[in-house]
Each structure stands twice: as C-alpha cells, then as structure tokens.
Motif scaffolding. Structure first.
Motif, short mmCIF file in Angstrom:
data_model
loop_
_atom_site.label_atom_id
_atom_site.label_comp_id
_atom_site.label_asym_id
_atom_site.label_seq_id
_atom_site.Cartn_x
_atom_site.Cartn_y
_atom_site.Cartn_z
N LYS A 1 43.80 30.61 36.31
CA LYS A 1 44.74 30.05 37.29
C LYS A 1 45.73 31.09 37.78
O LYS A 1 46.39 31.78 37.01
N GLY A 2 45.78 31.22 39.12
CA GLY A 2 46.73 32.13 39.74
C GLY A 2 46.32 33.59 39.69
O GLY A 2 47.07 34.46 40.16
N LYS A 3 45.15 33.87 39.12
CA LYS A 3 44.72 35.26 38.95
C LYS A 3 43.74 35.68 40.06
O LYS A 3 42.89 34.90 40.50
N LYS A 4 43.88 36.94 40.48
CA LYS A 4 42.88 37.54 41.37
C LYS A 4 41.74 38.01 40.47
O LYS A 4 41.89 38.99 39.73
N VAL A 5 40.62 37.28 40.52
CA VAL A 5 39.51 37.50 39.61
C VAL A 5 38.40 38.28 40.32
O VAL A 5 37.85 37.81 41.32
N LEU A 6 38.08 39.45 39.82
CA LEU A 6 37.01 40.27 40.39
C LEU A 6 35.67 39.79 39.84
O LEU A 6 35.54 39.57 38.63
N ASN B 1 39.18 26.26 38.74
CA ASN B 1 40.20 26.51 37.72
C ASN B 1 41.34 27.37 38.24
O ASN B 1 42.08 27.98 37.45
N GLY B 2 41.48 27.40 39.56
CA GLY B 2 42.65 28.03 40.16
C GLY B 2 42.59 29.52 40.33
O GLY B 2 43.61 30.15 40.64
N GLY B 3 41.40 30.10 40.13
CA GLY B 3 41.28 31.53 40.32
C GLY B 3 41.13 31.89 41.79
O GLY B 3 40.76 31.06 42.62
N ARG B 4 41.44 33.12 42.13
CA ARG B 4 41.24 33.65 43.48
C ARG B 4 40.08 34.63 43.39
O ARG B 4 40.24 35.75 42.88
N ALA B 5 38.89 34.22 43.83
CA ALA B 5 37.66 34.97 43.59
C ALA B 5 37.47 36.10 44.60
O ALA B 5 37.48 35.86 45.81
N ILE B 6 37.27 37.30 44.09
CA ILE B 6 37.01 38.48 44.92
C ILE B 6 35.62 38.99 44.52
O ILE B 6 35.44 39.52 43.43
N LEU B 7 34.65 38.79 45.41
CA LEU B 7 33.26 39.05 45.07
C LEU B 7 32.78 40.42 45.54
O LEU B 7 33.09 40.85 46.65
N PHE B 8 31.99 41.07 44.69
CA PHE B 8 31.36 42.35 45.00
C PHE B 8 29.85 42.18 44.89
O PHE B 8 29.35 41.56 43.95
N SER B 9 29.11 42.77 45.82
CA SER B 9 27.65 42.79 45.74
C SER B 9 27.11 43.94 46.58
O SER B 9 27.75 44.41 47.51
N HIS B 10 25.91 44.37 46.23
CA HIS B 10 25.20 45.32 47.09
C HIS B 10 24.18 44.55 47.91
O HIS B 10 23.91 43.37 47.65
N GLY C 1 42.19 29.19 44.38
CA GLY C 1 41.02 28.45 44.83
C GLY C 1 40.39 29.01 46.09
O GLY C 1 39.46 28.41 46.63
N GLU C 2 40.87 30.18 46.56
CA GLU C 2 40.28 30.80 47.75
C GLU C 2 39.38 31.97 47.35
O GLU C 2 39.45 32.46 46.22
N ILE C 3 38.57 32.41 48.31
CA ILE C 3 37.51 33.36 47.99
C ILE C 3 37.37 34.43 49.07
O ILE C 3 37.51 34.14 50.26
N LEU C 4 37.07 35.64 48.63
CA LEU C 4 36.85 36.77 49.55
C LEU C 4 35.61 37.53 49.08
O LEU C 4 35.39 37.73 47.89
N LEU C 5 34.82 37.96 50.05
CA LEU C 5 33.64 38.79 49.76
C LEU C 5 33.87 40.19 50.31
O LEU C 5 34.12 40.36 51.51
N VAL C 6 33.79 41.19 49.44
CA VAL C 6 33.91 42.59 49.84
C VAL C 6 32.61 43.01 50.51
O VAL C 6 31.53 42.52 50.18
N LEU D 1 42.32 46.00 42.46
CA LEU D 1 42.44 44.91 43.43
C LEU D 1 42.63 43.56 42.76
O LEU D 1 42.98 42.58 43.43
N GLY D 2 42.39 43.49 41.46
CA GLY D 2 42.50 42.22 40.75
C GLY D 2 43.66 42.19 39.77
O GLY D 2 44.50 43.08 39.76
N ASP D 3 43.66 41.15 38.94
CA ASP D 3 44.72 40.97 37.95
C ASP D 3 44.20 41.12 36.53
O ASP D 3 44.55 40.35 35.62
N GLY D 4 43.33 42.11 36.32
CA GLY D 4 42.91 42.44 34.96
C GLY D 4 41.72 41.68 34.43
O GLY D 4 41.35 41.85 33.26
N ILE D 5 41.09 40.81 35.26
CA ILE D 5 39.93 40.04 34.82
C ILE D 5 38.73 40.37 35.70
O ILE D 5 38.82 40.30 36.93
#
Length: 398
Positions: free
Chosen positions: A12-17, A50-59, A110-115, A142-146
């Motif tokens: 919750k509240g974390k920028k999750v990579l 669960n309140g995370g802010r998802a930052i997605l990486f993919s090739h 609860g929001e999401i970004l794709l790199v 770019l994240g909060d340690g997770i």
C-alpha cells in the motif's frame, strides 16, 4: 519456495517495480497471442488491489541497433493490458529520463505504468542484456524498495531489469507466475510422485544433452522423440535416409544409451516422406530404419502405441519438445498421441516445459488438459537441467 513472494511485502502506497514477460508476437501493431499478458494478470491485479503503484518492465524481441526498434514498442501491449484491467495504463514510451520519472511520481495508489521496451537500452552497449550496473541502479531508484519478478521467461538470464534491479532494492520477491513455475517444474523434478516419466523431443541432441543427463538420474523413464531420435538411430547402426542427424554427436548418443541402463526409450518406427516440403509420398516405416531418399518427420503408429504403454500409470510427466513436425497436419499424429497418452493417466501431474511443446498443446486444443504449461522455454530447460536461474537466485531469501 525458499524466496519471498509478493504476499510477504507491504504494498500500500508503494511504487512497486515489476518485471513481467510481455514478449508477445505483434504484427502490424496487433498482438496475435496474448497468453503472456494473461499470465501476468494475477500478480498485477494483486498489487493494484492492495494499494500498490505498479511500474512494469518488459522486453519485446531483440534490439541491437536503432533500426530494430521498428515494431518493437510496448505501446500496443499497454493498450491491451488496459483493456484487460479495465483501467488506464500510463505509457510514456521511454526507458529513462524526466518524463518517465514525473509520470511515475504522479501515480496514485492502484494505478499502473508500463516502461518502454527494456531492450531499447541495448542499442548503446547492450546495457539491459549485459546487466549494466548503472542501469539496474537507475531503474531500482524509480521505486520504493520493492521489486517483484514475475517474468519466468527471462529468469535464466542476468539482465538489468531482473538481477540488476534486485541488487539495488530492499526486497526482491517472486510474483505468482514465477512462484508457480518453480513449484511445478522444479518440484516435479526434485520431488516427483512416481512413476515419473520425462518426454524430450525437438530436433537436436546437442540442445538437450544436459537435460537428458540430469533426468536420467531423476526420472524412472526418459522418452526421446522428434528429430534428435535419428542421431540415436544412426549411433545404433540403423539406416536414417535423409533424416536430421548430428554426426558429431554419435559418440555422445552411444554414451547416453549405455549410461541410461534401459531408462531411455526411443521410437520403434517413423512416418517418413520423400521431402520435407513439396513431398509426393508419405508412409510408415516397418521399424527404426528409414528408407533411402526419405526422412523421418513424425513418430509412426507402433511408436505412438509403445509410448502410450511406457506412460501407463505415470503420476508425474514432464514434456519438452514435440515428437514430429506438428505444424503440418500430416506429421502431428505423434505429438497428438503423446498428449492423449499423458492426459489419459488418472491423477497425473502433467507439465509442459514451454517452447514448441506449449505451442503444440495450445494450437491443437490440449492446453486445458494439462496441469501446467510453462511460459518460458529456455528457463524451463535450465530448470530441467538442474541449473540455478539468476533471476530466481537474486531474489530475497525467506
């Protein structure tokens, strides 16, 4: 599993990579197979719910120079993912810089970004593929340690977007897909319910040497089919016509047969044709010998029946590699016969190790009949070989 998973961390509240595997086929901007996107959804949804802010990486594909970027943007994936989630997916089309950082910092719970495609970083010195320390550290910042690794398909590679990020965060954990892949494949090999039968197909013995050697020590039987069977046939002195063969692996094939102590099961006949394409004659051989001027392209009816007998009563089956040129309806009977025999066993734990086997099961309508179909051909091969996966090793221990 001895590693932390996404359920072991506060989101919750974390920028999750998150490392996902969105390496999907795209033609003219349209995704033609979205299985890998679907496979990542449980982990993504869990983070968002669960309140995370998802930052997605993919090739997406291989990128070596600027010209390779054409058709390799993840923009179509961002659109498709948003439709599946029913919410906007932020996409800046960048892999680093102020625009990306500002977009990430603007995310709400609860929001999401794709790199953008991580392989775009390979244009200048293969920074992604060679795990450039500076790049891994930057992405981690770019994240909060997770960091959540849910990309089994790249777990056998030490890249900046998996191992590099893992080395620079407080906690690197497994997503649900990665956790399931390890549970099904590794645990099936290391602690199988017996009888345990492995089936290996494909074209080359050289591709499967380590896998065969490892599984001969783990499985009760190892069934070999596909093109690599003809190297074993030639090593035994049979006529193989124009069939695929690795002449430099004949001694190895003999050594494997001796080491196997009867556990290595080979075909007893073939379906042969007088050409790979534009053939005018197709027939079944009488035995292991292939007629001069012909090449074996599938298992014959005697082999299909024999493989069925060898699979009878199996409680754990791992299959990697089709036993014929299944893409051609004339040569898919062997692969279908193997699948029929596997799924017919009561209570069997049936696992497909990705790659062409997975494509065969999906394309021929068998996907729902198997216990697990791996999303990573190369990674599953290395697990079957008993190797450690860098992407998994880099995660935080429980």
């Amino acid at each position: 599993m001895a590693k932390l998973t996404v359920k072991d961390v506060e989101l919750k509240g974390k920028k999750v990579l998150v490392r996902v595997d969105f390496n999907v086929p795209v033609k003219d901007g349209v995704i033609t197979n979205d299985n890998r996107i679907n496979a990542a959804l449980p982990t993504i949804k869990y983070i968002l719910e669960n309140g995370g802010r998802a930052i997605l990486f993919s090739h997406l594909g291989r990128v070596k120079e600027e010209a390779d970027k054409a058709g390799k943007s993840l923009a179509p994936v961002a659109k498709a993912l948003g439709e599946k989630l029913g919410k906007d997916v932020v996409f800046t089309g960048t892999t680093r810089g102020a625009e990306l950082e500002e977009a990430i910092n603007a995310l709400a719970d609860g929001e999401i970004l794709l790199v953008e495609n991580t392989r775009f970083e390979d244009i200048d010195g293969k920074k992604e593929s060679k795990n450039d320390p500076e790049l891994g550290k930057y992405w981690a910042s770019l994240g909060d340690g997770i960091f959540v690794n849910d990309a089994f398909g790249t777990a056998h590679r030490a890249h900046a977007s998996n191992v590099g990020i893992s080395a620079n965060v407080e906690k690197a954990v497994a997503g649900f897909l990665l956790e399931n892949e390890i549970a099904y494949i590794q645990e099936a090999v290391e602690a199988p319910e017996r009888p345990f039968v492995a089936i290996l197909g494909g074209s080359k013995v050289s591709d499967k040497i380590g896998v065969i050697e490892n599984l001969l020590t783990k499985a009760d039987k190892v069934i070999v089919g596909g093109g690599m069977a003809y190297t074993f046939f030639k090593a035994q002195g049979y006529e193989i016509g124009n069939s695929l063969v690795e002449d430099d692996k004949l001694d190895l094939a003999k050594a494997l047969l001796e080491k196997a102590n009867g556990k290595l099961i080979l075909p007893v006949d073939s379906k042969e044709a007088n050409a790979f394409a534009d053939y005018t004659e197709v027939k079944d051989t009488e035995d292991q010998n292939v007629d001069p001027g012909f090449l074996g392209l599938d298992a014959g009816p005697k082999t299909i029946a024999e493989f069925g007998k060898e699979l009878a009563g199996a409680k754990t089956v791992v299959w990697n590699g089709p036993v014929g040129v299944f893409e051609n309806p004339d040569f898919q009977a062997g692969t279908i016969g193997v699948m029929d025999a596997i799924v017919a066993q009561p209570g069997v734990k049936s696992i497909i190790g990705g790659g062409d086997s997975a494509a065969a099961a999906i394309n021929l309508g068998y996907a729902e009949k198997f216990s697990w179909i791996s999303t990573g051909g190369g990674a599953s091969m290395e697990l079957l070989e008993g190797k450690a996966l860098p992407g998994l090793t880099a995660l935080t221990d429980k």
